[in-house]
Design an enzyme around this catalytic site. Structure first.
Site, PDB file in Angstrom:
ATOM      1  CD1 TRP A   1      92.169 -27.515   9.728  1.00  0.00           C
ATOM      2  CD2 TRP A   1      94.361 -28.359   9.228  1.00  0.00           C
ATOM      3  NE1 TRP A   1      92.041 -28.785  10.245  1.00  0.00           N
ATOM      4  CE2 TRP A   1      93.355 -29.418   9.871  1.00  0.00           C
ATOM      5  CE3 TRP A   1      95.590 -28.673   8.994  1.00  0.00           C
ATOM      6  CZ2 TRP A   1      93.779 -30.723  10.103  1.00  0.00           C
ATOM      7  CZ3 TRP A   1      96.063 -29.761   9.250  1.00  0.00           C
ATOM      8  CH2 TRP A   1      95.074 -30.932   9.658  1.00  0.00           C
ATOM      9  CG  ASP A   2      88.835 -27.720   6.513  1.00  0.00           C
ATOM     10  OD1 ASP A   2      89.589 -27.628   7.660  1.00  0.00           O
ATOM     11  OD2 ASP A   2      88.003 -28.371   6.637  1.00  0.00           O
TER      12      ASP A   2
ATOM     13  CD  GLU B   1      89.779 -31.088  15.431  1.00  0.00           C
ATOM     14  OE1 GLU B   1      88.666 -31.725  15.015  1.00  0.00           O
ATOM     15  OE2 GLU B   1      89.942 -29.748  14.961  1.00  0.00           O
TER      16      GLU B   1
ATOM     17  CE  LYS C   1      87.201 -34.985  14.605  1.00  0.00           C
ATOM     18  NZ  LYS C   1      86.822 -33.569  15.135  1.00  0.00           N
ATOM     19  CD  GLN C   2      91.499 -34.202  11.552  1.00  0.00           C
ATOM     20  OE1 GLN C   2      91.316 -34.183  10.431  1.00  0.00           O
ATOM     21  NE2 GLN C   2      91.387 -33.423  12.248  1.00  0.00           N
TER      22      GLN C   2
HETATM   23  O1  IFM Z   1      89.162 -28.507  10.231  1.00  0.00           O
HETATM   24  C1  IFM Z   1      88.490 -29.716  10.410  1.00  0.00           C
HETATM   25  C2  IFM Z   1      88.788 -30.291  11.791  1.00  0.00           C
HETATM   26  O2  IFM Z   1      90.361 -30.615  11.500  1.00  0.00           O
HETATM   27  C3  IFM Z   1      88.061 -31.815  11.872  1.00  0.00           C
HETATM   28  N1  IFM Z   1      86.815 -31.149  12.186  1.00  0.00           N
HETATM   29  C4  IFM Z   1      86.086 -30.450  11.206  1.00  0.00           C
HETATM   30  C5  IFM Z   1      86.977 -29.280  10.601  1.00  0.00           C
HETATM   31  C6  IFM Z   1      86.178 -28.678   9.565  1.00  0.00           C
HETATM   32  O3  IFM Z   1      86.392 -29.431   8.441  1.00  0.00           O
END
Ligand code: IFM
Length: 533
Positions: free
Chosen positions: A102-103, A245, A358-359
């Site tokens: 999804w990046d 995640e 995590k984010q």
């Molecule tokens: O898509 C990301 C995910 O959200 C977090 N871990 C790394 C992936 C790839 O950049």
């Protein structure tokens, strides 16, 4: 000199690969090194550097270096072939096996939508070509429609997320990677990106040939995915991983639910639009996707999806369980801008049971759907979640920088901006051993132009509300909008918006402005700047 061809190359000359390769080499050998270098410089200048420039005037040269770095990497790592997409690490390393996430749609596509819409179109066409794989995945999981893979490679492959990851620090056994099964928001992220592309370009051909079909097929997936909860007479989505995640098997992850509802609502609008304006295309799609049969179901489910609401603290709960978990002090793990420090003391199963993010998760939702949430909810949610976020993903910092800038938290925004720029440029370069972070490169452009430059698509319209960092004297950028080229120059006193060619409309602080063809308008922003302090 090198000449590499493979059997999947397009536009191959007739004849075998060896012959094609030798002919290409012979052609290149007609030029000496200097001539080839000059040709390369010319192409870089014409295609990249002179197009959609971003110029930052500041005491420090680092912001200009960062944006140039990002634009260089984006150009060098984006295939010009719709059967391929951008790997999480581009072509710079073997991390994530070159797979696409999804990046692309959420973090990289804004750059292409506003700078090279033709490339954005190809990146989205990749998802259209991926419908076959997305159908396979949905069918495998007993769902309908198109469920896009969490990790994607060749478009028809479907899901390519590996099953096993690194060793668990407590058990010593390999950890199962669940994203390929339950990180499902990717399907809506693609729909979100399509709508952004259509708003910015008005590309009807893409909409009718590919875009609308993806939206409809994605909504079919979500309608089959929703679970009815009769206690509340509502539809829920349980057992998922959201953008955070570190929370596996979450129920009603807010980001996932809001995005799924939005996706179904878009599909309903597409059906109504097509029936009215393009009945033939509607019939063809109905034939393929049984739209007549599913429409009422979409209306019912779209209105009854459970959307987590702000709690008594004015905070959107990340999911049903998150806010009831214990809280720990994360400061020791946030030191030195290093990643995954938390795993020195906890394994994933333990982190899953703590309020550790995590984010950007809820905060990303608040950024992407900012018109749905007022400043107070966004501020409360920031204050709640940021201290609980480790920023262990390179996708996190740029979202935080933009949101902080929107919330007039100038110093904090700049702090996040600088940290985000350091992802692949800073002292802790060890983070890049498996390849640089393409989403972070997209993030550098997003923070600069969307964040500080104030560009946003709001309900299909262009909004420009800059927040120039105190450390900068001016920011100049260009973007494409509805086949026009727009130049914006921002200082602490004013912004000047110029249309190169066709006129442009935009919104600033609730007021509509029109820039006539080939002219400029100036808006005084010194008052806002003073309020900001
Ligand atoms: O898509 C990301 C995910 O959200 C977090 N871990 C790394 C992936 C790839 O950049």
């Amino acid at each position: 000199m090198k000449s590499v061809y493979t059997s999947i190359d397009q536009d191959l000359e007739k004849g075998d690969l060896t012959q094609t390769s030798i002919s290409a080499l012979r052609r290149d050998c007609l030029f000496n090194y200097d001539e080839l270098l000059q040709k390369s410089i010319r192409i870089w200048n014409q295609e990249i550097w002179q197009k959609n420039t971003v110029e930052i005037e500041a005491g420090d040269v680092k912001p200009q270096v960062a944006i140039n770095f990002a634009r260089y990497q984006l150009a060098a790592n984006t295939p010009r072939d719709a059967r391929m997409n951008i790997g999480a690490k581009g072509l710079t390393g073997e991390g994530y096996k070159g797979h696409t996430f999804w990046d692309t749609e959420i973090f990289i596509l804004p750059y292409y939508i506003f700078n090279m819409p033709n490339v954005a179109r190809d990146l989205l066409k990749y998802r259209y070509l991926g419908l076959e794989g997305a159908h396979k995945k949905a069918e495998f999981n007993n769902y309908k429609g198109a469920q896009f893979p969490w990790e994607a490679a060749w478009p028809s492959d479907g899901e390519t997320t590996p099953l096993w990851g690194s060793a668990d620090i407590v058990t010593g056994k390999p950890m199962k990677i669940l994203s390929g099964f339950i990180e499902q928001h990717i399907t809506s992220d693609i729909v979100f990106a399509i709508m952004e592309y259509l708003s910015a370009t008005g590309d009807q051909d893409f909409a009718l040939e590919m875009g609308y079909e993806i939206i409809l097929d994605a909504a079919k997936f979500w309608a089959s995915r929703l679970e009815y909860n009769e206690d509340y007479d509502r539809y829920e989505i349980t057992d998922v991983i959201g953008p955070d995640e570190y929370k596996e098997h979450a129920d009603n992850n807010a980001f996932t639910n809001y995005m799924a509802q939005w996706c179904i609502q878009k599909a309903i609008q597409v059906v109504n639009l097509l029936k009215e304006d393009n009945p033939d295309i509607y019939e063809a799609l109905n034939e393929k996707l049984d739209l007549n049969d599913i429409y009422d179901e979409w209306v019912e489910k779209g209105t009854k999806i459970y959307l987590p609401q702000p709690n008594e603290l004015g905070v959107i709960p990340q999911d049903d369980q998150y806010l009831n978990k214990p809280i720990i002090d994360l400061e020791p793990y946030k030191l030195n801008n290093q990643l995954s420090n938390i795993f020195k003391d906890y394994n994933l199963a333990q982190i899953n049971e703590l309020q550790i993010t995590k984010q950007a998760d809820v905060l990303l939702l608040l950024h992407l759907f900012e018109s749905r949430f007022d400043d107070e909810i966004r501020r409360n949610s920031w204050n709640y979640y940021e201290p609980k976020t480790t920023h262990d993903s390179s996708l996190s910092l740029s979202t935080h920088a933009i949101l902080a800038s929107d919330l007039q938290m100038g110093d904090t925004a700049y702090d996040f901006y600088e940290k985000a720029c350091e992802t692949d440029l800073g002292k802790h370069i060890g983070k890049s051993v498996q390849g640089i972070h393409m989403a972070s490169c997209g993030g550098i452009w997003n923070m600069t132009v969307e964040g500080f430059g104030g560009i946003r698509i709001m309900n299909g319209k262009l909004r420009i509300e800059p927040h120039l960092p105190a450390a900068w004297d001016s920011l100049k950028y260009q973007i494409n909008w509805q086949k026009s080229l727009l130049q914006v120059v921002v200082t602490h006193e004013k912004m000047v918006v110029s249309a190169v060619g066709k006129g442009v409309e935009f919104i600033n602080n609730g007021q509509e402005y029109q820039v006539p063809t080939n002219s400029s308008i100036e808006i005084d922003i010194s008052v806002e700047e003073k309020v900001k302090g």
